[in-house]
Design a protein around this motif. Structure first.
Motif, PDB file in Angstrom:
ATOM      1  N   ILE A 196     -11.685 -10.194   1.282  1.00 18.24           N
ATOM      2  CA  ILE A 196     -11.796 -10.330  -0.178  1.00 18.24           C
ATOM      3  C   ILE A 196     -10.715 -11.255  -0.706  1.00 18.24           C
ATOM      4  CG2 ILE A 196     -11.639  -9.071  -2.357  1.00 18.24           C
ATOM      5  CD1 ILE A 196     -12.970  -6.724  -1.087  1.00 18.24           C
ATOM      6  N   GLN A 197      -9.518 -11.147  -0.158  1.00 15.87           N
ATOM      7  CA  GLN A 197      -8.433 -12.025  -0.585  1.00 15.87           C
ATOM      8  C   GLN A 197      -8.751 -13.483  -0.282  1.00 15.87           C
ATOM      9  OE1 GLN A 197      -4.639 -11.682   1.536  1.00 15.87           O
ATOM     10  NE2 GLN A 197      -3.596 -11.622  -0.436  1.00 15.87           N
ATOM     11  N   SER A 198      -9.435 -13.737   0.845  1.00 10.54           N
ATOM     12  CA  SER A 198      -9.741 -15.106   1.233  1.00 10.54           C
ATOM     13  C   SER A 198     -10.822 -15.740   0.358  1.00 10.54           C
ATOM     14  CB  SER A 198     -10.177 -15.156   2.699  1.00 10.54           C
ATOM     15  OG  SER A 198     -11.417 -14.493   2.887  1.00 10.54           O
ATOM     16  N   VAL A 199     -11.701 -14.928  -0.221  1.00 13.63           N
ATOM     17  CA  VAL A 199     -12.795 -15.491  -1.028  1.00 13.63           C
ATOM     18  C   VAL A 199     -12.481 -15.472  -2.511  1.00 13.63           C
ATOM     19  CG1 VAL A 199     -14.527 -14.845   0.682  1.00 13.63           C
ATOM     20  CG2 VAL A 199     -14.027 -13.273  -1.202  1.00 13.63           C
ATOM     21  N   GLN A 200     -11.355 -14.876  -2.893  1.00 16.64           N
ATOM     22  CA  GLN A 200     -10.998 -14.847  -4.303  1.00 16.64           C
ATOM     23  C   GLN A 200     -10.403 -16.183  -4.725  1.00 16.64           C
ATOM     24  OE1 GLN A 200      -7.632 -12.475  -5.469  1.00 16.64           O
ATOM     25  NE2 GLN A 200      -8.566 -11.880  -7.417  1.00 16.64           N
ATOM     26  N   SER A 201     -10.765 -16.619  -5.914  1.00 17.60           N
ATOM     27  CA  SER A 201     -10.241 -17.861  -6.484  1.00 17.60           C
ATOM     28  C   SER A 201      -9.319 -17.529  -7.649  1.00 17.60           C
ATOM     29  CB  SER A 201     -11.391 -18.750  -6.970  1.00 17.60           C
ATOM     30  OG  SER A 201     -10.918 -19.807  -7.777  1.00 17.60           O
ATOM     31  N   ASN A 202      -8.176 -18.187  -7.712  1.00 14.09           N
ATOM     32  CA  ASN A 202      -7.250 -17.951  -8.817  1.00 14.09           C
ATOM     33  C   ASN A 202      -7.849 -18.361 -10.151  1.00 14.09           C
ATOM     34  OD1 ASN A 202      -5.252 -17.016  -7.075  1.00 14.09           O
ATOM     35  ND2 ASN A 202      -4.426 -19.071  -6.735  1.00 14.09           N
ATOM     36  N   LYS A 203      -8.748 -19.353 -10.127  1.00 16.02           N
ATOM     37  CA  LYS A 203      -9.337 -19.857 -11.364  1.00 16.02           C
ATOM     38  C   LYS A 203     -10.598 -19.109 -11.752  1.00 16.02           C
ATOM     39  CE  LYS A 203     -11.059 -24.128 -13.490  1.00 16.02           C
ATOM     40  NZ  LYS A 203     -11.314 -25.580 -13.283  1.00 16.02           N
ATOM     41  N   ASN A 204     -11.496 -18.887 -10.794  1.00 13.71           N
ATOM     42  CA  ASN A 204     -12.793 -18.285 -11.107  1.00 13.71           C
ATOM     43  C   ASN A 204     -12.964 -16.873 -10.570  1.00 13.71           C
ATOM     44  OD1 ASN A 204     -13.985 -20.659 -12.402  1.00 13.71           O
ATOM     45  ND2 ASN A 204     -13.911 -21.578 -10.366  1.00 13.71           N
ATOM     46  N   GLN A 205     -11.881 -16.284 -10.040  1.00  8.81           N
ATOM     47  CA  GLN A 205     -11.940 -14.933  -9.472  1.00  8.81           C
ATOM     48  C   GLN A 205     -13.042 -14.867  -8.396  1.00  8.81           C
ATOM     49  OE1 GLN A 205      -9.642 -12.495 -10.039  1.00  8.81           O
ATOM     50  NE2 GLN A 205      -8.603 -14.087 -11.222  1.00  8.81           N
ATOM     51  N   PHE A 206     -14.054 -14.014  -8.589  1.00 10.48           N
ATOM     52  CA  PHE A 206     -15.112 -13.851  -7.593  1.00 10.48           C
ATOM     53  C   PHE A 206     -16.442 -14.446  -8.059  1.00 10.48           C
ATOM     54  CE2 PHE A 206     -12.209 -10.244  -6.821  1.00 10.48           C
ATOM     55  CZ  PHE A 206     -11.871 -10.523  -5.511  1.00 10.48           C
ATOM     56  N   LEU A 207     -16.398 -15.292  -9.065  1.00  3.51           N
ATOM     57  CA  LEU A 207     -17.643 -15.778  -9.652  1.00  3.51           C
ATOM     58  C   LEU A 207     -18.444 -16.624  -8.664  1.00  3.51           C
ATOM     59  CD1 LEU A 207     -19.186 -15.571 -12.287  1.00  3.51           C
ATOM     60  CD2 LEU A 207     -18.123 -17.708 -13.016  1.00  3.51           C
ATOM     61  N   LEU A 208     -17.782 -17.501  -7.926  1.00  3.61           N
ATOM     62  CA  LEU A 208     -18.499 -18.396  -7.021  1.00  3.61           C
ATOM     63  C   LEU A 208     -19.031 -17.656  -5.793  1.00  3.61           C
ATOM     64  CD1 LEU A 208     -16.266 -21.601  -7.191  1.00  3.61           C
ATOM     65  CD2 LEU A 208     -18.295 -21.006  -8.527  1.00  3.61           C
ATOM     66  N   VAL A 209     -18.246 -16.715  -5.260  1.00  3.24           N
ATOM     67  CA  VAL A 209     -18.759 -15.949  -4.120  1.00  3.24           C
ATOM     68  C   VAL A 209     -19.873 -15.023  -4.586  1.00  3.24           C
ATOM     69  CG1 VAL A 209     -17.134 -14.012  -4.323  1.00  3.24           C
ATOM     70  CG2 VAL A 209     -18.077 -14.613  -2.101  1.00  3.24           C
ATOM     71  N   ALA A 210     -19.801 -14.562  -5.844  1.00  3.46           N
ATOM     72  CA  ALA A 210     -20.894 -13.762  -6.396  1.00  3.46           C
ATOM     73  C   ALA A 210     -22.168 -14.590  -6.510  1.00  3.46           C
ATOM     74  CB  ALA A 210     -20.495 -13.208  -7.763  1.00  3.46           C
ATOM     75  N   LEU A 211     -22.023 -15.866  -6.855  1.00  3.18           N
ATOM     76  CA  LEU A 211     -23.179 -16.759  -6.884  1.00  3.18           C
ATOM     77  C   LEU A 211     -23.787 -16.881  -5.493  1.00  3.18           C
ATOM     78  CD1 LEU A 211     -25.025 -18.878  -8.225  1.00  3.18           C
ATOM     79  CD2 LEU A 211     -23.234 -20.581  -7.789  1.00  3.18           C
ATOM     80  N   THR A 212     -22.933 -16.967  -4.470  1.00  4.69           N
ATOM     81  CA  THR A 212     -23.422 -17.038  -3.092  1.00  4.69           C
ATOM     82  C   THR A 212     -24.200 -15.774  -2.719  1.00  4.69           C
ATOM     83  OG1 THR A 212     -21.509 -18.404  -2.508  1.00  4.69           O
ATOM     84  CG2 THR A 212     -22.741 -17.396  -0.691  1.00  4.69           C
ATOM     85  N   TYR A 213     -23.652 -14.609  -3.100  1.00  4.48           N
ATOM     86  CA  TYR A 213     -24.337 -13.348  -2.807  1.00  4.48           C
ATOM     87  C   TYR A 213     -25.701 -13.267  -3.476  1.00  4.48           C
ATOM     88  CZ  TYR A 213     -19.910 -11.429  -1.016  1.00  4.48           C
ATOM     89  OH  TYR A 213     -18.769 -11.189  -0.305  1.00  4.48           O
ATOM     90  N   SER A 214     -25.832 -13.881  -4.641  1.00  3.31           N
ATOM     91  CA  SER A 214     -27.086 -13.779  -5.407  1.00  3.31           C
ATOM     92  C   SER A 214     -28.110 -14.838  -5.021  1.00  3.31           C
ATOM     93  CB  SER A 214     -26.780 -13.895  -6.910  1.00  3.31           C
ATOM     94  OG  SER A 214     -26.301 -15.186  -7.227  1.00  3.31           O
ATOM     95  N   LEU A 215     -27.726 -15.788  -4.161  1.00  2.00           N
ATOM     96  CA  LEU A 215     -28.634 -16.882  -3.819  1.00  2.00           C
ATOM     97  C   LEU A 215     -29.974 -16.428  -3.239  1.00  2.00           C
ATOM     98  CD1 LEU A 215     -26.386 -19.753  -2.367  1.00  2.00           C
ATOM     99  CD2 LEU A 215     -27.703 -19.730  -4.498  1.00  2.00           C
TER     100      LEU A 215
END
Length: 494
Positions: free
Chosen positions: A405-424
């Motif tokens: 989780i720490q590796s996929v977290q972004s300081n700017k967008n938090q988990f928004l981009l990985v959440a987009l990946t999960y929803s693909l």
């Protein structure tokens, strides 16, 4: 004695002639304060020696020999033990008890242990730190250097000579003295776990208290969805069973190791939740208002691309990683649900390819047909890759989940981009269905005229509304929510 903490970490060896003569011709090294977690017991490189023992002698001649066939003798007051995992260690039973996992059968290492032990005793005397029978000194020899710490069995704490900054041990700073004591108690129980066999056991009250803690944790997991207890209800039940057995054997070293390991985890959990503090965390589903939020534009684009489904994944990841702490059972539940959704998406999307048989008999727009095929292919591919990547993480421990989780977290967008990946997988499938429906309308219009096309469009809209009402638990986003200017902030989740 209550230890204080500052940045004075390295202590130079004493220059007394008595200490130097003990070391002989060896060059004195450095005395390094460490914690019981930094002994390196699991990081040491090892190779098994070549087998050389095959002769069995009578008991009177069957002395303990080393790999060279030389008898092994311990110095006076030293006793050898074996930790439940198999690691040998040694204890010197003197006024200041000394524990080491360095091989004191080796005369050279024994000489260094004696030197550094005497040096530490001299330092304690110079600083007027009078030790008691409850103190235990750990020393670890590495070359000519020595790692050390001291534990107090009465206070259940760990400390050092002089002042030490615990942040230099990669430990989090505390917010109060009681909070710091919890961290030191965790270090104490780690020491007991690693060196349990020479102890005369633990008080039965200590085991009873731990049983009660896990019983309460079980209750909390059964009655609350936001419990801050580390373990699931299934784990709590198993631990209670183990502790009930340990209660019948309180003086056994194996049970001491078991209790110490669980006590360490309880202390860690209490330190993370600020147990006993005015600002204690009582539920793990309250997101901090200070959590950085992605830009409105990024959030809106992701919401449109994912048809609003990325928001749910993002919110769940925010809750999973509150205070940078990951609960293993919560992660497993989350990732198991995701895997099930991706598998279902893979199946439904695979079946959706059959919808293109319609265009064999009633050709529509070739561009739209190719677009829907690409969207379905993307959905199947995304599902396959996500399942392949996350299946090994379904049963992982909290440490592995935390690293991921720490590796996929972004300081700017938090988990928004990985959440987009999960929803693909689901989003691409739904986009593909939309394109197929539009293509069907175009096909009907070109073959049957305007009225049938309108009728088909009305049927699709009514079916969609019916589906939304009946299966409202799926939380199908409204078109208004996709383009709404009001974004959900951290305060909305509190």
């Amino acid at each position: 004695m209550e230890p204080t903490f500052s940045s004075d970490k390295h202590l130079a060896p004493s220059s007394s002639s008595e200490s130097d003569s003990t070391l002989g011709d060896l060059v004195p090294g450095t005395l390094r304060p460490i914690t019981s977690r930094e002994t390196g017991r699991y990081d040491r490189n090892f190779t098994f020696p070549a087998p050389s023992f095959s002769t069995v002698s009578p008991p009177s001649l069957n002395n303990s020999l080393d790999s060279n066939g030389v008898p092994r003798y311990l110095p006076p007051k030293w006793t050898a033990y074996v930790q439940p995992e198999g690691q040998p260690y040694f204890v010197r039973d003197t006024s200041l008890r000394v524990t080491t996992d360095s091989d004191v059968y080796d005369p050279e290492i024994k000489q260094k242990v004696d030197y550094w032990t005497k040096h530490i005793e001299n330092e304690l005397v110079e600083k007027d730190m009078r030790w008691s029978d409850s103190w235990e000194l750990y020393v670890g020899i590495y070359g000519n250097d020595c790692d050390y710490y001291i534990v107090d069995h009465n206070l259940r704490s760990q400390f050092w000579i002089g002042s030490v900054d615990i942040c230099e041990f990669d430990m989090a700073a505390a917010v109060s003295s009681s909070h710091l004591e919890m961290a030191l108690q965790s270090l104490y129980w780690t020491h007991v776990e690693f060196f349990p066999m020479h102890m005369s056991g633990l008080p039965r009250q200590c085991i009873d208290e731990l049983i009660c803690i896990f019983n309460h944790g079980l209750l909390d997991q059964l009655t609350s969805s936001g419990s801050t207890f580390y373990y699931s209800k299934e784990d709590c039940e198993k631990f209670v069973q183990l502790l009930q057995v340990a209660r019948d054997y309180p003086s056994d070293g194996y049970q001491t190791c078991l209790v110490a390991r669980l006590q360490t985890q309880i202390c860690n959990q209490r330190f993370e939740t600020h147990y006993g503090e005015q600002h204690v965390r009582l539920t793990r589903d309250r997101v901090s208002p200070e959590l950085a939020q992605p830009s409105r534009l990024t959030a809106r684009v992701v919401s449109v691309l994912s048809l609003g489904m990325a928001r749910r994944y993002s919110e769940e990841l925010d809750v999973l990683y509150i205070d940078q702490t990951v609960y293993a059972h919560a992660w497993r539940t989350f990732i198991s649900t995701c895997l099930q959704e991706w598998k279902e998406s893979f199946i439904y999307t695979s079946l959706s390819f059959l919808l293109h048989l319609i265009f064999v008999f009633a050709p529509g727009s070739s561009v739209l047909t190719m677009t829907s095929l690409l969207l379905f292919t993307g959905s199947v591919t995304a599902s396959s890759l996500l399942i392949k990547y996350y299946r090994p993480l379904e049963k992982c421990q909290s440490g592995t989940a935390h690293e991921h989780i720490q590796s996929v977290q972004s300081n700017k967008n938090q988990f928004l981009l990985v959440a987009l990946t999960y929803s693909l997988p689901s989003a691409l499938h739904l986009w593909g269905i939309c394109v197929v429906v539009i293509n069907c309308i175009i096909s009907i219009f070109s073959h049957f005229g305007f009225v049938p096309a309108i009728a088909w469009s009305c049927f699709v809209c009514i079916a969609f509304l019916f589906f939304s009402i009946v299966f409202s638990s799926i939380h199908i986003p409204s078109p208004r929510s996709l383009f709404s200017r009001k974004e959900k902030t951290a305060e909305d989740l509190v």
